[in-house]
Structures are given as structure tokens and as C-alpha cells.
Design a protein around this motif. Structure first.
Motif, short mmCIF file in Angstrom:
data_model
loop_
_atom_site.label_atom_id
_atom_site.label_comp_id
_atom_site.label_asym_id
_atom_site.label_seq_id
_atom_site.Cartn_x
_atom_site.Cartn_y
_atom_site.Cartn_z
N PHE A 57 0.97 -1.53 -0.21
CA PHE A 57 -0.08 0.31 0.21
C PHE A 57 0.45 1.43 -0.07
CE2 PHE A 57 -3.38 -2.36 0.40
CZ PHE A 57 -4.17 -1.73 0.23
N SER A 58 2.08 0.52 1.33
CA SER A 58 2.62 2.24 0.66
C SER A 58 3.12 2.78 -0.91
CB SER A 58 4.33 2.53 1.59
OG SER A 58 3.63 2.32 2.82
N MET A 59 3.85 1.58 -1.14
CA MET A 59 4.69 1.86 -2.96
C MET A 59 3.21 2.27 -3.56
SD MET A 59 5.77 -1.32 -4.93
CE MET A 59 3.50 -1.29 -6.07
N VAL A 60 1.98 1.64 -3.82
CA VAL A 60 1.53 2.85 -4.33
C VAL A 60 1.17 4.00 -3.84
CG1 VAL A 60 -0.93 2.30 -5.35
CG2 VAL A 60 0.70 0.39 -4.97
N GLY A 61 1.09 4.10 -2.79
CA GLY A 61 0.04 5.24 -2.10
C GLY A 61 1.47 6.80 -2.03
N HIS A 62 2.80 6.02 -2.61
CA HIS A 62 3.43 7.50 -3.10
C HIS A 62 3.83 7.89 -4.16
CE1 HIS A 62 6.85 4.98 -0.16
NE2 HIS A 62 6.05 5.83 0.95
N ARG A 63 3.06 6.94 -5.08
CA ARG A 63 2.15 7.26 -6.95
C ARG A 63 1.01 8.26 -6.62
NH1 ARG A 63 2.52 1.85 -8.33
NH2 ARG A 63 0.45 1.27 -8.32
N TYR A 64 0.34 8.34 -5.20
CA TYR A 64 -0.70 9.38 -4.88
C TYR A 64 -0.05 10.29 -4.15
CZ TYR A 64 -3.43 6.39 -7.57
OH TYR A 64 -4.06 5.75 -8.77
N GLY A 65 1.52 10.83 -3.58
CA GLY A 65 1.39 11.43 -2.65
C GLY A 65 1.42 11.12 -2.01
N ASP B 168 2.71 10.13 1.57
CA ASP B 168 4.23 9.67 2.06
C ASP B 168 4.46 8.84 3.38
OD1 ASP B 168 4.14 11.35 3.39
OD2 ASP B 168 5.25 12.55 2.57
N ASP B 169 3.16 8.36 4.16
CA ASP B 169 2.72 8.05 5.77
C ASP B 169 1.70 7.16 5.72
OD1 ASP B 169 3.23 6.85 7.65
OD2 ASP B 169 2.80 8.89 8.88
N VAL B 170 2.06 5.56 5.12
CA VAL B 170 0.93 4.58 4.71
C VAL B 170 1.23 3.52 5.51
CG1 VAL B 170 0.01 3.56 2.76
CG2 VAL B 170 0.53 5.77 2.44
N GLN C 175 -9.08 6.06 7.59
CA GLN C 175 -8.73 7.08 8.03
C GLN C 175 -7.34 7.97 6.84
OE1 GLN C 175 -7.97 5.82 11.87
NE2 GLN C 175 -9.28 7.50 12.20
N ARG C 176 -8.00 9.42 6.76
CA ARG C 176 -6.62 9.28 5.62
C ARG C 176 -6.39 11.16 6.32
NH1 ARG C 176 -8.10 12.31 1.51
NH2 ARG C 176 -10.57 12.39 0.98
N SER C 177 -4.96 11.48 6.20
CA SER C 177 -5.74 13.03 5.68
C SER C 177 -4.85 14.01 4.98
CB SER C 177 -4.15 13.34 6.98
OG SER C 177 -4.61 15.37 7.58
N TYR C 178 -3.79 14.68 4.85
CA TYR C 178 -3.34 15.02 3.76
C TYR C 178 -2.31 14.32 3.14
CZ TYR C 178 -0.51 18.37 0.84
OH TYR C 178 -0.45 18.69 -0.26
N LYS C 179 -1.62 13.71 3.65
CA LYS C 179 -0.18 13.00 3.92
C LYS C 179 0.03 11.45 3.96
CE LYS C 179 2.23 15.53 0.94
NZ LYS C 179 2.62 15.31 -0.76
N TRP C 180 -1.25 11.32 4.99
CA TRP C 180 -1.32 9.92 5.53
C TRP C 180 -2.37 9.19 5.02
CZ3 TRP C 180 -4.25 8.75 9.31
CH2 TRP C 180 -5.46 9.75 10.23
N ALA C 181 -2.20 8.04 5.27
CA ALA C 181 -3.49 7.27 5.25
C ALA C 181 -3.34 6.27 6.11
CB ALA C 181 -3.38 7.38 3.65
N ILE C 182 -4.58 5.34 6.51
CA ILE C 182 -4.59 4.09 7.40
C ILE C 182 -5.59 3.56 6.62
CG2 ILE C 182 -4.36 2.73 10.18
CD1 ILE C 182 -4.22 5.57 10.79
N PHE C 183 -5.00 1.98 6.60
CA PHE C 183 -5.65 0.73 5.70
C PHE C 183 -6.40 -0.23 6.64
CE2 PHE C 183 -4.26 3.15 2.71
CZ PHE C 183 -5.88 3.59 1.32
N THR C 184 -7.61 -0.68 6.84
CA THR C 184 -8.32 -1.57 7.60
C THR C 184 -8.87 -2.97 6.50
OG1 THR C 184 -8.13 -0.13 9.94
CG2 THR C 184 -10.03 -3.16 9.10
#
Length: 244
Positions: free
Chosen positions: A32-40, A42-44, A59-68
Motif C-alpha cells: 500500500f505504501s508503494m502505491v500510495g507514494h504514486r498518489y502523493g 508518504d505515510d501509509v 482514515q486519511r489526511s493530506y499526506k497519511w492514510a491508514i487502511f484496514t
């Protein structure tokens, strides 16, 4: 906000837990981090959880996201999980990536469905785990629908009663192959056509398969229109405070 370290850019071959051979949360986070980096992002962080339904929460904010992520996917190959992450980040950022064949073929595999169905039923406390009610057997509905040639003979699913008391007359899990009917309809005097239509309404989703595209509801309406007692059944349900 999650303050953990950002996962590296490299993606490794899936690591497996030696006890039950599931993909680790750490490896899921790497994907998920690898893919997230492509979308901006940097903290996944991503982790599996024993959710009843086949779904993902985030849950997400400007630069971070948490997935369950539902643990029904905890044995999935890397390319399946990467496609899932791609679709999720696409939706989050207002784009419209679609599930690829690699994901669709995996989640609709019959063997996976049978395996995950066992966990789904265990986690569904309101389901009776049997088609036989106090006054009706849902298998009788299926037999009548087959006699009317409304459903194919080889359709595979589990039929069960829902003891939750919900006003929703019936429900379905397409990916788990389970159809349930409210126990409210397991009473003397309930018209057969109401039970049959409630089951048929949900089995139409099974016949269409897992199809998250924009035409799914149109295709479903086209199928349910074939039931000869559709409007009578819907009217009866509406009069008794139930819906599909």
C-alpha cells in the motif's frame, strides 16, 4: 494521526506467517505504501482485520492514510493487493481506476468463496446457518424459481434466515455466496410469492456476479423484472413495513 515510519519503496515477495500462512501486515503496508507514494501519500499503514464483510476501511489526511483490509484477502498474491490499493487511492484522490482482471478473477474464484464463506457464517451472529425455518424452507423457494426457469440449475449459494429483526426482507453477500431472508417472513400465512421474490431479488445479484461497474443496478432491475409477481410482492412488503 499515525506516526509510524514510512515503508520503503521496494516491494518484496510476500512473506507468510509460519502458523497460518497469511500475508503479514508489514508486507501489506509495503504494498500500500508503494502505491500510495504514486498518489502523493508518504505515510501509509495497512493491516488485516477479521471483518465480517469483504471490505476495506480507511482514515486519511493530506499526506497519511491508514487502511484496514478484510482478512479474506490475507492469502492474496501481491498483484491482487496492489490492484486493490490502486483502486482505493484512485477513489480517495477523486479518480476512477477500475478493478483489474487479476483482482476480479481472484475474489470470484469458487474455491476462495467456499473457504471464506465458512468464516463469514461464523462471524454472522444473526444468521441461523440453515434454510429450514419454523414454517418455511428457503430451498423450496429455490426449487420453485428453478421450475419457473428464473434461475439456473447450477447456481451455488447458501440459504439462511436472518434473526436480526431487520426491516430489510432479504440480503446477499455476492462474494461469499450467501443469501439470507428475514425471520419476520418465517410465519404462517406469508404468501409463497413474497418469499420467492425476496430470494430471487437477491439471487439476481449472484447471477450478475461481482460487478462494481455503473451498469450493475440497471442489469439487476432488468433481471428482477422477469419475476411474474414482482409488483405484488413489492407491494405486500411495503404494506408490511419491509423492503429489499
Amino acid at each position: 494521526m499515525w506516526k509510524g515510519k514510512t515503508a520503503g519503496d521496494e516491494i518484496l515477495i510476500a512473506n507468510y506467517n509460519s502458523k497460518n500462512r497469511t500475508v503479514t501486515d508489514g508486507h501489506l503496508t509495503e504494498i500500500f505504501s508503494m502505491v500510495g507514494h504514486r498518489y502523493g501519500y508518504d505515510d501509509v499503514k495497512a493491516e488485516f482485520s477479521a471483518l465480517r464483510d469483504f471490505k476495506v476501511r480507511w482514515q486519511r489526511s493530506y499526506k497519511w492514510a491508514i487502511f484496514t483490509v478484510s482478512d479474506y484477502l490475507d492469502r492474496a498474491p501481491d498483484d491482487v493487493l496492489e490492484n486493490l490499493a490502486e483502486v482505493l487511492f484512485s477513489k480517495i484522490t477523486g479518480q476512477d481506476a477500475q478493478y483489474g482482471d487479476v483482482f476480479l478473477n481472484y475474489v470470484t474464484d469458487r474455491q476462495l468463496t467456499r473457504t471464506n464463506r465458512k468464516d463469514f457464517l461464523k462471524r454472522s451472529r444473526n444468521l441461523s446457518k440453515t434454510s429450514i425455518g419454523d414454517y418455511h424452507d428457503l430451498n423450496d423457494c429455490v426449487n420453485r424459481l428453478r421450475d419457473q426457469r428464473l434461475i439456473p440449475d447450477d447456481i451455488e449459494c447458501v440459504l439462511t434466515w436472518d434473526n436480526s429483526g431487520s426491516e430489510k426482507a432479504a440480503g446477499v453477500s455476492v462474494l461469499q455466496g450467501v443469501v439470507w431472508v428475514s425471520k419476520v417472513l418465517d410465519q404462517k400465512g406469508i404468501p409463497e410469492y413474497v418469499l420467492d421474490y425476496s430470494v430471487y431479488h437477491m439471487m439476481c445479484y449472484l447471477m450478475l456476479g461481482f460487478n462494481p461497474g455503473p451498469d450493475m443496478e440497471y442489469d439487476h432491475r432488468r433481471l428482477i423484472a422477469k419475476h411474474p409477481m414482482r409488483y405484488d410482492a413489492e407491494s405486500w412488503l411495503n404494506e408490511h413495513g419491509l423492503f429489499l
